[in-house]
Design an enzyme around this catalytic site. Structure first.
Site, PDB file in Angstrom:
ATOM      1  N   TYR A 101      26.946 -41.251 -20.291  1.00 50.72           N
ATOM      2  CA  TYR A 101      27.519 -42.596 -20.212  1.00 50.72           C
ATOM      3  C   TYR A 101      26.801 -43.449 -21.250  1.00 50.72           C
ATOM      4  O   TYR A 101      25.562 -43.426 -21.329  1.00 50.72           O
ATOM      5  CB  TYR A 101      27.302 -43.196 -18.816  1.00 50.72           C
ATOM      6  CG  TYR A 101      27.694 -44.660 -18.744  1.00 50.72           C
ATOM      7  CD1 TYR A 101      28.963 -45.044 -18.338  1.00 50.72           C
ATOM      8  CD2 TYR A 101      26.788 -45.652 -19.133  1.00 50.72           C
ATOM      9  CE1 TYR A 101      29.329 -46.384 -18.313  1.00 50.72           C
ATOM     10  CE2 TYR A 101      27.151 -46.998 -19.118  1.00 50.72           C
ATOM     11  CZ  TYR A 101      28.420 -47.350 -18.713  1.00 50.72           C
ATOM     12  OH  TYR A 101      28.776 -48.670 -18.704  1.00 50.72           O
ATOM     13  N   GLU A 189      32.421 -49.572 -23.581  1.00 46.18           N
ATOM     14  CA  GLU A 189      31.919 -48.456 -22.795  1.00 46.18           C
ATOM     15  C   GLU A 189      32.532 -47.128 -23.239  1.00 46.18           C
ATOM     16  O   GLU A 189      33.727 -47.053 -23.496  1.00 46.18           O
ATOM     17  CB  GLU A 189      32.330 -48.741 -21.342  1.00 46.18           C
ATOM     18  CG  GLU A 189      31.578 -48.025 -20.292  1.00 46.18           C
ATOM     19  CD  GLU A 189      32.099 -48.442 -18.902  1.00 46.18           C
ATOM     20  OE1 GLU A 189      31.336 -49.071 -18.162  1.00 46.18           O
ATOM     21  OE2 GLU A 189      33.260 -48.150 -18.582  1.00 46.18           O
TER      22      GLU A 189
END
Ligand code: GDP
Ligand code: MN
Length: 377
Positions: A101, A189
């Protein structure tokens, strides 16, 4: 403003992030053509402005063009968290050996940009933060210095022990940071950023939220807005120049000033009830604004009472009162209105409202309590 993955991918690619090639399509037959062009396997992905599409069945792998058409057919028209899928992205699939991530956001404590990374990618980052917070690293970035080499090394080492992978992570961090800053994002993101078995790093998902307050600097991006995926009340409010956020309680709120609106919501919660919305009608006292606000609020079927809390300064209470009376008549309103109007021209306002069905309140506290009592029947 949220933008679709397909648009976020274009921005990411522009900043040099390793994004696999893809095509955006609206029909199953086009998905087949796209898969032929790109080469298989491909992944077919619902373009809706919510996360967790994978879990909801909106992301599917296809081994050949015929299967890509099949998957696209299944996903198009699907309902994901209340949104209908109108478009799918067909992207060249990547074999995954590990998932990370990597996200950029603002840190409200240090009031600086923050990069957040985790070796536990591909899953909900809020869940990782709750259950295994040690798997998250946060790096605050001083915007006058930018991302520093030691920060890049520290983050790369947190994600991988492999030198060849680490080498590719530096440019990924830098590109994501630059993209985030330059488009005035509030969030950027990559979840997941993956490593394929041949050791190459790929950004296989892309999410960008643009800060609405920065949008005026990106006129070209206004076209990326997708109104069909927003709450209709929020769209209408923006057009009427009101700040409105829909919430899930049953007390509608019409307030002037963001601070007073927050305080009103806090007080409703304090007395154990829940507001149906945040709404700031702003500093002007145009009766038309009250009417627009009322229209938006009554569309929400949960609303059982409306609390009007106005502190008159530039806003004149009699103008608001006129707006309320007009709205009551025009909208044929059967939802009770609790009204607290104080400040400029409050006397005139009180006279206007005398003898009407509107429930007067002398203080904010009294107004909130009355609205709750009505909403609770
Ligand atoms: P989200 O669920 O809305 O975040 O959508 P993602 O784009 O993150 O996709 C969800 C999941 O689908 C990912 O976590 C992967 O497990 C899987 N997925 C997406 N793209 C690919 C791909 O190219 N190859 C493989 N093997 N899996 C993929
Ligand atoms: Mn994702």
């Amino acid at each position: 403003m949220k933008i679709h993955e397909a648009d976020a991918r274009v921005i990411f690619a522009k900043y040099g992030l390793p994004v696999p090639p893809s095509r955006l399509v609206t029909k199953a037959a086009e998905a087949k053509g796209a898969a032929e062009e790109l080469g298989c396997p491909v992944v077919v992905k619902a373009q809706v402005l919510v996360g967790g599409r994978g879990k909801a069945g909106g992301v599917k792998l296809a081994k050949d063009p015929a299967e890509a058409a099949e998957k696209a057919k299944a996903i198009l028209g699907m309902d994901i968290k209340g949104l209908t899928v109108e478009k799918v992205l067909v992207a060249k699939a990547v074999d995954i050996s590990s998932e990370f991530y990597v996200g950029m956001l603002f840190d409200r404590v240090s009031r600086k940009p923050l990069m957040m990374i985790s070796p536990a990618g591909g899953i909900d980052i809020e869940e990782v933060a709750r259950s295994t917070p040690e798997k998250i690293m946060k790096v605050v970035i001083d915007p006058s210095a930018g991302l520093l080499p030691f920060q890049v090394r520290k983050m790369a080492a947190f994600l991988t022990g492999e030198k060849e992978v680490a080498k590719q992570l530096g440019p990924v961090f830098r590109s994501l940071y630059r993209a985030f800053m330059e488009v005035d994002a509030s969030l950027a993101e990559i979840n997941p950023l993956v490593v394929s078995p041949d050791g190459k790093v790929w950004a296989i998902d892309a999410k960008i939220n643009i800060d609405d307050n920065g949008l005026y600097r990106h006129v070209d991006m206004e076209g990326l807005r997708d109104d069909s995926e927003e709450d209709p009340g929020e769209v209408e409010a923006r057009e009427a120049d009101l700040s409105f956020v829909k919430l899930d309680g049953n007390i509608g709120c019409i307030v002037n000033g963001a601070g007073l609106a927050m305080a009103t919501m806090d007080m409703i919660k304090h007395y154990g009830a829940r507001p149906a919305n945040f709404l700031d009608i702003g500093g002007s006292s145009n009766p038309g604004k009250v009417l627009s606000a009322m229209k938006i609020i009554v569309r929400d079927k949960n609303v059982k009472a409306i609390l009007i809390n106005i502190f008159g300064g530039i806003t004149r209470c009699d103008d608001v009162a006129n707006g309320l009376l007009q709205a009551k008549k025009d909208l044929d309103l059967d939802i009770p209105l609790v009204v607290r109007l104080i400040g400029t021209n409050e006397e005139e306002a009180r006279k206007l409202l005398e003898g009407t069905e509107l429930v007067p309140a002398a203080t904010m506290d009294e107004g909130v309590k009355k609205a709750i009592a009505i909403a609770n029947g």
